[in-house]
Design a protein around this motif. Structure first.
Motif, PDB file in Angstrom:
ATOM      1  N   LEU A 231      25.069  25.161  -0.284  1.00  0.00           N
ATOM      2  CA  LEU A 231      23.847  25.763   0.244  1.00  0.00           C
ATOM      3  C   LEU A 231      24.087  27.112   0.911  1.00  0.00           C
ATOM      4  O   LEU A 231      23.140  27.891   1.096  1.00  0.00           O
ATOM      5  CB  LEU A 231      23.187  24.823   1.261  1.00  0.00           C
ATOM      6  N   LYS A 232      25.331  27.390   1.299  1.00  0.00           N
ATOM      7  CA  LYS A 232      25.574  28.631   2.038  1.00  0.00           C
ATOM      8  C   LYS A 232      25.284  29.871   1.186  1.00  0.00           C
ATOM      9  O   LYS A 232      24.714  30.844   1.679  1.00  0.00           O
ATOM     10  CB  LYS A 232      27.036  28.657   2.535  1.00  0.00           C
ATOM     11  N   THR A 233      25.665  29.848  -0.092  1.00  0.00           N
ATOM     12  CA  THR A 233      25.429  31.022  -0.945  1.00  0.00           C
ATOM     13  C   THR A 233      23.951  31.293  -1.167  1.00  0.00           C
ATOM     14  O   THR A 233      23.471  32.426  -0.949  1.00  0.00           O
ATOM     15  CB  THR A 233      26.173  30.851  -2.278  1.00  0.00           C
ATOM     16  N   PRO A 234      23.136  30.301  -1.599  1.00  0.00           N
ATOM     17  CA  PRO A 234      21.703  30.602  -1.746  1.00  0.00           C
ATOM     18  C   PRO A 234      21.026  30.963  -0.434  1.00  0.00           C
ATOM     19  O   PRO A 234      20.072  31.764  -0.421  1.00  0.00           O
ATOM     20  CB  PRO A 234      21.119  29.321  -2.339  1.00  0.00           C
ATOM     21  N   LEU A 235      21.505  30.430   0.689  1.00  0.00           N
ATOM     22  CA  LEU A 235      20.927  30.811   1.974  1.00  0.00           C
ATOM     23  C   LEU A 235      21.235  32.273   2.294  1.00  0.00           C
ATOM     24  O   LEU A 235      20.378  32.999   2.838  1.00  0.00           O
ATOM     25  CB  LEU A 235      21.469  29.906   3.088  1.00  0.00           C
ATOM     26  N   ALA A 236      22.449  32.711   1.963  1.00  0.00           N
ATOM     27  CA  ALA A 236      22.778  34.120   2.189  1.00  0.00           C
ATOM     28  C   ALA A 236      21.906  35.028   1.325  1.00  0.00           C
ATOM     29  O   ALA A 236      21.414  36.074   1.797  1.00  0.00           O
ATOM     30  CB  ALA A 236      24.263  34.353   1.893  1.00  0.00           C
ATOM     31  N   ARG A 237      21.675  34.663   0.064  1.00  0.00           N
ATOM     32  CA  ARG A 237      20.802  35.462  -0.800  1.00  0.00           C
ATOM     33  C   ARG A 237      19.369  35.450  -0.283  1.00  0.00           C
ATOM     34  O   ARG A 237      18.658  36.459  -0.309  1.00  0.00           O
ATOM     35  CB  ARG A 237      20.851  34.927  -2.233  1.00  0.00           C
ATOM     36  N   LEU A 238      18.925  34.274   0.199  1.00  0.00           N
ATOM     37  CA  LEU A 238      17.562  34.171   0.709  1.00  0.00           C
ATOM     38  C   LEU A 238      17.372  35.041   1.951  1.00  0.00           C
ATOM     39  O   LEU A 238      16.326  35.685   2.123  1.00  0.00           O
ATOM     40  CB  LEU A 238      17.255  32.704   1.037  1.00  0.00           C
ATOM     41  N   ARG A 239      18.396  35.095   2.809  1.00  0.00           N
ATOM     42  CA  ARG A 239      18.288  35.932   3.997  1.00  0.00           C
ATOM     43  C   ARG A 239      18.240  37.411   3.602  1.00  0.00           C
ATOM     44  O   ARG A 239      17.484  38.207   4.187  1.00  0.00           O
ATOM     45  CB  ARG A 239      19.470  35.675   4.935  1.00  0.00           C
ATOM     46  N   LEU A 240      19.071  37.776   2.631  1.00  0.00           N
ATOM     47  CA  LEU A 240      19.077  39.170   2.180  1.00  0.00           C
ATOM     48  C   LEU A 240      17.712  39.571   1.628  1.00  0.00           C
ATOM     49  O   LEU A 240      17.190  40.655   1.927  1.00  0.00           O
ATOM     50  CB  LEU A 240      20.178  39.360   1.136  1.00  0.00           C
ATOM     51  N   ARG A 241      17.115  38.712   0.834  1.00  0.00           N
ATOM     52  CA  ARG A 241      15.784  39.014   0.270  1.00  0.00           C
ATOM     53  C   ARG A 241      14.717  39.045   1.368  1.00  0.00           C
ATOM     54  O   ARG A 241      13.762  39.850   1.309  1.00  0.00           O
ATOM     55  CB  ARG A 241      15.423  37.980  -0.776  1.00  0.00           C
ATOM     56  N   ALA A 242      14.872  38.164   2.359  1.00  0.00           N
ATOM     57  CA  ALA A 242      13.883  38.145   3.436  1.00  0.00           C
ATOM     58  C   ALA A 242      13.920  39.434   4.226  1.00  0.00           C
ATOM     59  O   ALA A 242      12.876  39.969   4.650  1.00  0.00           O
ATOM     60  CB  ALA A 242      14.137  36.953   4.352  1.00  0.00           C
ATOM     61  N   GLU A 243      15.111  39.973   4.467  1.00  0.00           N
ATOM     62  CA  GLU A 243      15.215  41.205   5.227  1.00  0.00           C
ATOM     63  C   GLU A 243      14.644  42.408   4.466  1.00  0.00           C
ATOM     64  O   GLU A 243      14.384  43.458   5.064  1.00  0.00           O
ATOM     65  CB  GLU A 243      16.678  41.448   5.594  1.00  0.00           C
ATOM     66  N   MET A 244      14.486  42.258   3.150  1.00  0.00           N
ATOM     67  CA  MET A 244      13.919  43.347   2.349  1.00  0.00           C
ATOM     68  C   MET A 244      12.402  43.290   2.283  1.00  0.00           C
ATOM     69  O   MET A 244      11.766  44.147   1.657  1.00  0.00           O
ATOM     70  CB  MET A 244      14.503  43.295   0.934  1.00  0.00           C
ATOM     71  N   MET A 245      11.788  42.263   2.907  1.00  0.00           N
ATOM     72  CA  MET A 245      10.329  42.177   2.918  1.00  0.00           C
ATOM     73  C   MET A 245       9.747  43.301   3.755  1.00  0.00           C
ATOM     74  O   MET A 245      10.308  43.698   4.777  1.00  0.00           O
ATOM     75  CB  MET A 245       9.882  40.824   3.470  1.00  0.00           C
ATOM     76  N   GLU A 246       8.580  43.787   3.352  1.00  0.00           N
ATOM     77  CA  GLU A 246       7.945  44.910   4.045  1.00  0.00           C
ATOM     78  C   GLU A 246       7.129  44.462   5.244  1.00  0.00           C
ATOM     79  O   GLU A 246       7.044  45.181   6.236  1.00  0.00           O
ATOM     80  CB  GLU A 246       7.063  45.686   3.068  1.00  0.00           C
ATOM     81  N   GLU A 247       6.517  43.290   5.175  1.00  0.00           N
ATOM     82  CA  GLU A 247       5.668  42.827   6.274  1.00  0.00           C
ATOM     83  C   GLU A 247       6.547  42.264   7.392  1.00  0.00           C
ATOM     84  O   GLU A 247       7.256  41.266   7.199  1.00  0.00           O
ATOM     85  CB  GLU A 247       4.691  41.760   5.794  1.00  0.00           C
ATOM     86  N   PRO A 248       6.567  42.835   8.579  1.00  0.00           N
ATOM     87  CA  PRO A 248       7.484  42.415   9.650  1.00  0.00           C
ATOM     88  C   PRO A 248       7.265  40.968  10.088  1.00  0.00           C
ATOM     89  O   PRO A 248       8.231  40.234  10.330  1.00  0.00           O
ATOM     90  CB  PRO A 248       7.187  43.390  10.789  1.00  0.00           C
ATOM     91  N   LYS A 249       6.008  40.578  10.233  1.00  0.00           N
ATOM     92  CA  LYS A 249       5.750  39.226  10.728  1.00  0.00           C
ATOM     93  C   LYS A 249       6.287  38.182   9.776  1.00  0.00           C
ATOM     94  O   LYS A 249       6.946  37.211  10.192  1.00  0.00           O
ATOM     95  CB  LYS A 249       4.251  39.040  10.940  1.00  0.00           C
ATOM     96  N   MET A 250       6.042  38.360   8.488  1.00  0.00           N
ATOM     97  CA  MET A 250       6.540  37.397   7.511  1.00  0.00           C
ATOM     98  C   MET A 250       8.070  37.469   7.434  1.00  0.00           C
ATOM     99  O   MET A 250       8.747  36.441   7.315  1.00  0.00           O
ATOM    100  CB  MET A 250       5.918  37.671   6.141  1.00  0.00           C
ATOM    101  N   ARG A 251       8.606  38.713   7.520  1.00  0.00           N
ATOM    102  CA  ARG A 251      10.065  38.846   7.444  1.00  0.00           C
ATOM    103  C   ARG A 251      10.744  38.111   8.607  1.00  0.00           C
ATOM    104  O   ARG A 251      11.720  37.380   8.419  1.00  0.00           O
ATOM    105  CB  ARG A 251      10.444  40.324   7.472  1.00  0.00           C
ATOM    106  N   ASP A 252      10.210  38.277   9.804  1.00  0.00           N
ATOM    107  CA  ASP A 252      10.820  37.616  10.968  1.00  0.00           C
ATOM    108  C   ASP A 252      10.733  36.095  10.852  1.00  0.00           C
ATOM    109  O   ASP A 252      11.677  35.374  11.216  1.00  0.00           O
ATOM    110  CB  ASP A 252      10.140  38.079  12.245  1.00  0.00           C
ATOM    111  N   GLY A 253       9.595  35.590  10.347  1.00  0.00           N
ATOM    112  CA  GLY A 253       9.459  34.142  10.201  1.00  0.00           C
ATOM    113  C   GLY A 253      10.432  33.574   9.192  1.00  0.00           C
ATOM    114  O   GLY A 253      11.069  32.532   9.417  1.00  0.00           O
TER     115      GLY A 253
END
Length: 438
Positions: A231-253
């Protein structure tokens, strides 16, 4: 305080010594009684034989003189002793036994006291009293050679019995020590199967149980470690994609949720780890001070963490184990408790003590027994995001693996306190191992 009589060896020794003492005392009393009876029977037979010999001598060779200590006395003589009324019990029993060996209506008397012991016998057909000497009836001596032999035999029997009891107790002691180690969660090598058949069967069953439990724990650890690692690898990819989100509120959540999932995965990996901690032992007081200082710096709202460190430099534990214990308990107190959180160390008569307590609402008494079970979350009082229910279970496993014991409960009626005790020999062994490495 340990009492020797509480051990199996102590009770076996007491039982064996008691049985041997009673049996030898009864045997000694029986031998003394039989010796007294044998002496009486011998004296009776000897007296009866002499009386019969005198009668035959008088009938066959009346002209021949009698032996010096045997004589015939006229019934009208003044030397005839009176009827004995108050004889001692052994002498009275002797007279009765002699009378039983003689014909009916035979008179049997004992010579006057103060003179050589004699027996006076006169039957209906005897014209004179027959006077014969008798063996003196001596009471048994209080101490004789038999007491010495009895003491030697008793001592040899006690030593042999104690050795046999010790041989029987050794397998049980080994099994009891293995059970104690197994109960503390420590590795248990196979116990040697020895002793009686039932004990060998018990030891064999215990060894099988330990192997099955170890196999089950290993399978669970492999499964948890595999799942967590994958699970660590997909979680790292998911975090990377989340940080690339434009909407701050959704990105922080999303980032917060990914961090919570990463924390759970890390807890899985720590719980699944079953190897020995080979990190360098450090002084617990100094390390606690450093961890608390770092915790105050990085954890928001952690200003209420206090220390009370009095154990001294002799209290040393492996660094990785101590860091994991402190981080898990401080996170637990910060998430569920209330300030102030107190990290304390002390030295007691049994060893060194490390405790962490908070001043929150604590845990209900009926939930304390389940608080340290893996994957158990005591909702709703102690729930939360990003927690897998492994924090206290990890602490318990780490404490036991380090050779200590722990106690969890509410202190002073409020707040949770985790009290960990490490025996002096465990701490000394850890320090010695560190010095040998260096």
């Amino acid at each position: 305080m340990r009492r020797p009589i509480d051990s199996l060896f102590g009770r076996l020794a007491l039982l064996v010594v008691g049985v041997l003492f009673v049996s030898h005392f009864a045997w000694y009393a029986l031998i003394r009684l039989e010796r007294s009876n044998l002496q009486t029977r011998y004296a009776v037979e000897e007296a009866a034989f002499l009386v019969d010999a005198v009668r035959q001598h008088v009938q066959r060779t009346p002209d021949q003189p009698l032996p010096s200590r045997v004589r015939l006395v006229d019934p009208t003589s003044a030397d005839v002793p009176p009827v004995n009324a108050d004889l001692p019990v052994p002498l009275d029993r002797f007279v009765d036994d002699v009378r039983d060996r003689m014909p009916d209506s035979t008179q049997v008397r004992v010579g006057l006291p103060g003179k050589p012991p004699t027996l006076w016998v006169k039957s209906v057909n005897d014209p004179n009293w027959i006077v014969v000497p008798v063996q003196p009836l001596r009471p048994p001596r209080s101490l004789d050679r038999m007491v010495l032999w009895l003491t030697i035999i008793f001592s040899a029997g006690v030593m042999a019995a104690l050795f046999a009891a010790w041989q029987l107790q050794q397998p049980l002691r080994s099994l009891a020590q293995a059970v104690a180690r197994f109960g503390r969660g420590l590795p248990v090598p196979p116990v040697r199967e020895r002793g009686p058949r039932e004990l060998r069967q018990l030891t064999h069953g215990f060894n099988q149980m330990v192997q099955e439990v170890a196999r089950t724990e290993n399978d669970r650890a492999v499964m948890l470690a595999g799942v967590a690692h994958d699970l660590k690898t997909p979680l790292a990819r998911l975090r990377l994609r989340a940080e690339m989100m434009e909407e701050p509120k959704m990105r922080d959540g999303v980032v917060r949720d990914v961090d919570s999932m990463t924390h759970i995965v890390d807890q899985f990996l720590v719980f699944a780890h079953d190897g020995a901690d080979r990190s360098e032992p450090v002084e617990v007081d100094a390390q606690c001070e450093r961890v608390v200082r770092s915790y105050r710096a990085v954890a928001p709202g952690s200003h209420g963490v206090q220390t009370d460190l009095t154990a001294g430099p002799g209290f040393r534990l492996p660094a990785a184990t101590l860091d994991r214990i402190l981080s898990n308990l401080l996170d637990n107190a910060h998430a569920y408790g209330a300030p102030p959180v107190v990290v304390a160390t002390a030295r007691s008569g049994e060893g060194y003590v490390l405790s962490i307590s908070d001043h929150g609402s604590g845990i209900a008494a009926q939930d304390l027994i389940n608080a340290a079970r893996p994957f158990v979350r005591l909702d709703p009082a102690r729930g939360g995001n990003g927690h897998s229910g492994l924090g206290l279970a990890i602490v318990e496993r780490l404490v036991r693996r380090a050779g200590g014991t722990w106690e969890i409960g509410n202190h002073d009626g409020h707040g949770l306190r985790v009290l960990m005790t490490f025996p002096l020999e465990v701490v000394s062994r850890a320090a010695s191992a560190s010095e040998s490495v260096w």
